[in-house]
Enzyme design. Structure first.
Site, short mmCIF file in Angstrom:
data_model
loop_
_atom_site.label_atom_id
_atom_site.label_comp_id
_atom_site.label_asym_id
_atom_site.label_seq_id
_atom_site.Cartn_x
_atom_site.Cartn_y
_atom_site.Cartn_z
N GLN B 125 0.66 -1.07 0.15
CA GLN B 125 0.03 0.08 -0.06
C GLN B 125 0.93 1.26 -0.14
OE1 GLN B 125 -2.16 1.29 3.75
NE2 GLN B 125 -4.08 0.93 2.51
N GLY B 126 0.61 1.93 -1.04
CA GLY B 126 1.33 3.49 -1.03
C GLY B 126 0.77 4.56 -0.75
N SER B 128 0.81 6.61 3.10
CA SER B 128 1.59 7.45 3.65
C SER B 128 2.71 8.34 2.80
CB SER B 128 2.06 6.85 5.04
OG SER B 128 1.09 6.58 5.68
N SER B 160 4.85 -1.26 4.07
CA SER B 160 5.15 -2.89 4.46
C SER B 160 5.42 -3.25 3.13
CB SER B 160 4.14 -3.15 5.27
OG SER B 160 3.82 -2.26 6.42
N GLU B 245 -11.45 -1.65 5.77
CA GLU B 245 -10.43 -2.40 6.97
C GLU B 245 -11.08 -2.17 8.24
OE1 GLU B 245 -6.03 -1.46 7.93
OE2 GLU B 245 -6.92 -0.21 6.84
N GLU B 369 -5.94 8.32 17.55
CA GLU B 369 -6.40 9.89 17.59
C GLU B 369 -7.08 10.39 16.43
OE1 GLU B 369 -3.00 8.80 18.31
OE2 GLU B 369 -3.42 9.02 20.44
#
Lengths: 329, 384
Positions: B125-126, B128, B160, B245, B369
């Site tokens: 997954q790209g 962040s 990851s 998710e 948060e």
């Protein structure tokens, strides 16, 4: 499998909601501080007329012939409105009285008041909402009993931490109970309904805190826009959701009289009392100084949560029990 | 309200149980790297061959096309059988695939979904970037349209398994001149495309544990046919993935974690004696955790129940925010049970690395948060 209430169950909840909004407004909990006592006894005949006192009682005994799932939904509403826990005494008494037609009729009609008894540490009993009651109910895993209030002797009034409730110390005479059942079945119902009530307390405190956070302004903004407050509200929402899902799950398990009722009910009690205590405390903090006064009902949610904890045999006791049962398949 | 399963559900459960009993891998799951990739792909392939991959996926793309109730039953049996938690395949199975099902073209679906199901490919997954973590919407990795391609320049981070992946779900900035959420595009990136470079980043669970990567893109050309949804509509596409998710995708792990807690209770009894469960702070914590995992199961059942009425909404944030902290509290107790043995870090330890790993739970896929902001604003209606 479906944990959402059916249309009939939603109708029952709506009926309870509209009755309580009209007859049990939260403002009734805002008198001057002091031993206030229970005003809710006047609701019992009305609830009786609406059939709410016999939801879980079989139709042949004059009840609605429904079960713990429906009772749970209604007790959640009692919790939101902080209805006197004497309601639990009545509902358990209705079940215990089955077989005695005259007694059942009186209880299901709300023409009697029923207190609750809790075993005191070191001997004797605490009686809750029994001062003007006719009967007293006790419940444990071993069995449950319905007694005449006069079975309790050496009764002394004690100021209750939750000043809307009547508390007494007493000893039990050798008199025989009016009705008694052996085994944990009714105990499971009691703990289930206390947990459902606790969910209502957690939800009521959440709603009150969020409403206040939307109108109270400081530093030129409503306080709910500050993350320090917003995240407290989010935590309350999480705890209430955790508890309400588990209580819904266990309500079906109790209604179906499954073998894992003890496990699931205890799990409900641990998360629901925890949620009620946390939300009760957090709601006070969100309100600030006004939350510490008797001019709002914020303090009553917290105190009622402690009462529920005690009526459930305390978190400490429930935790010990929680590890005793094997996890159901 | 009911907890009754149909006779057909029960039959499905029985079949699942039998198959799992005969087929769950007996060799240990390698902890990282290419061996883990090959091991997980082989197990996925075996599930596909057995007819158990993609229980609730559409039939036309290789799934079984069954209900979420069946998915739930499969996950329950999967956990009961002690089947392994697919770590590397999570993005493909639980992000990329549901996004493609919801927003992909026919070509994208029929090309990618079967490969994911059959255990032929690994996705990463790209999302962040070095300067855009919680503020994902402000991402800056730039893509310009050149003929029938996107040309990507920039960087992604905390990716990851990028070093093990075949494909990537990639968010890029295609229009810098509009409000930030309106100029983002969601695209499929082939990790073998020229111009992609990786910098490995070790994570805190053990020295030398290569898990994350920073990914650099220099004139990386991606065909426009790889765009999922419309150009500049990537934020909406991404939200459909994250929503999934936070809801049902974590179901198998939640069910599986109940098993972990039972092992912890056993560990406490073995190491500290049976009295620990009655008269000890450890016992009190374990009891509360056991109740909370029971409640998590009930929450999962509620998510499934709500799915009969529509897709999971923001409420699933409540479940995720709760579970991520619950995992931390659960794994933490192992350290307290083990005493000074908790300082030992053997190669195959069941407690300490998983404990350390839980520190990612309250950060990945939206920090606790951010989750609380979402709950406060979208569930409770508090102002921004």
């Amino acid at each position: 499998m479906n944990l959402l209430p059916t249309d009939e169950q939603v109708q029952l909840v709506d009926a309870a909601k509209s009755f309580l909004e009209g007859e049990a407004p939260m403002e009734r909990l805002r008198p001057q501080y002091g031993q206030v006592g229970n005003h809710d006894g006047k609701l019992w005949p009305q609830l009786g007329e609406l059939g709410f006192l016999g939801i879980g009682v079989a139709e042949e005994h004059g009840g609605l012939g429904l079960g713990a799932a429906e009772e749970t939904l209604v007790f959640r509403e009692y919790g939101r409105h902080l209805v006197s826990p004497g309601i639990l005494g009545l509902v358990l008494a209705g079940r215990l009285a089955a077989g005695d037609a005259a007694l059942t009729e009186k209880i299901l009609a709300g023409k009697a008041k029923v207190g609750l008894s809790i075993r005191r540490q070191g001997g004797g009993w605490h009686l809750l909402e029994a001062k003007d009651a006719d009967y007293v109910v006790s419940y444990s895993e071993e069995g449950s009993e319905l007694r005449a209030v006069s079975d309790y002797v050496e009764v002394t009034d004690i100021m209750c931490m939750d000043s809307h409730l009547l508390l007494q110390r007493a000893k039990l005479s050798a008199a025989k109970p009016l009705r008694a059942v052996k085994g944990p079945e009714l105990y499971h119902v009691a703990i289930q309904l206390l947990s459902a009530y606790a969910v209502g307390v957690a939800e009521g405190a959440l709603r009150m805190g969020v409403e206040y956070a939307k109108i109270r302004e400081q530093f030129g903004k409503v306080i709910g826009s500050f993350q320090a407050i917003k995240h407290k509200c989010a935590d309350m929402a999480i705890w209430a959701e955790v508890a309400s899902c588990q209580v819904a799950f266990s309500s079906v398990v109790v209604a179906d009289k499954r073998a894992d009722a003890g496990f699931q009910v205890r799990a409900s009690n641990l998360v629901a009392i925890d949620a009620a205590l946390k939300n009760g405390a957090t709601n006070i903090q969100v309100h600030g100084a006004i939350g510490f006064t008797a001019e709002t009902e914020a303090h009553v949610y917290l105190k009622r949560a402690h009462v529920l904890d005690t009526l459930s045999g305390s978190l400490r006791e429930q935790r010990t029990g929680m590890l005793r049962d094997p996890v159901p398949a | 309200m009911n907890l009754d399963f149909t006779a057909e559900d029960d039959l499905f459960r029985e079949e699942a149980r039998d198959w799992l009993q005969d087929n769950v891998p007996r060799t240990p799951q390698p902890p990282d790297g290419w061996p883990q990739r090959e091991w997980e792909l082989a197990w996925q392939a075996k599930q596909y061959e057995g007819g158990w991959a993609g229980v609730s996926w559409p039939k036309e793309y290789g799934g079984k096309g069954l209900s979420l109730t069946h998915q739930l039953i499969w996950f329950e049996e999967y956990a009961r059988a002690g089947a392994p938690n697919a770590q590397l395949l999570f993005v493909g199975c639980n992000h990329a695939a549901p996004t493609l099902v919801a927003k992909g073209t026919e070509e994208q679906k029929s090309f990618h979904l079967p490969k994911i199901l059959k255990g032929e490919v690994l996705w990463c997954q790209g999302f962040s970037e070095p300067n855009n973590g919680s503020d994902l919407g402000g991402l800056r990795c730039r893509a310009v349209i050149d003929g029938d391609h996107l040309v990507v320049n920039g960087s992604k981070i905390w990716t990851s398994s990028a070093h093990l992946a075949d494909w990537q779900e990639l968010l890029v900035r295609t229009d810098p001149d509009v409000p930030k959420h309106k100029g983002i595009t969601w695209t499929i990136c082939d990790m073998k495309t020229p111009g992609i470079e990786l910098r490995p980043i070790n994570i805190m669970t053990a020295p030398g544990h290569h898990h994350f990567n920073q990914v650099f893109y220099t004139d990386v050309r991606i065909p426009l046919t790889n765009v999922v949804g419309e150009v500049n509509d990537g934020w909406n596409v991404a939200m459909s993935t994250l929503g999934f998710e936070r809801g049902t995708a974590s179901m198998s792990e939640q069910i599986r974690f109940g098993v972990v807690l039972e092992k912890l209770i056993k560990l406490a009894e073995e190491r500290l004696g049976p009295g620990v469960l009655e008269h000890d702070e450890i016992g009190a914590r374990l009891a509360q955790l056991r109740a909370e995992w029971a409640a998590t199961r009930a929450m999962t059942y509620m998510v499934v129940s709500k799915s009969f009425k529509g897709a999971p909404g923001s409420e699933s944030s409540l479940l995720r925010a709760f579970v991520s902290q619950l995992k931390q509290r659960s794994r933490r107790i192992a350290v307290d049970i083990l005493g000074s043995d908790s300082l030992e870090l053997p190669e195959h330890d069941p407690w300490i690395r998983p404990y350390l790993r839980t520190y990612s739970e309250t950060i990945a896929a939206g920090t606790s948060e951010i989750q609380r902001n979402i709950i406060g604003e979208r569930v409770l209606g508090l102002p921004r």
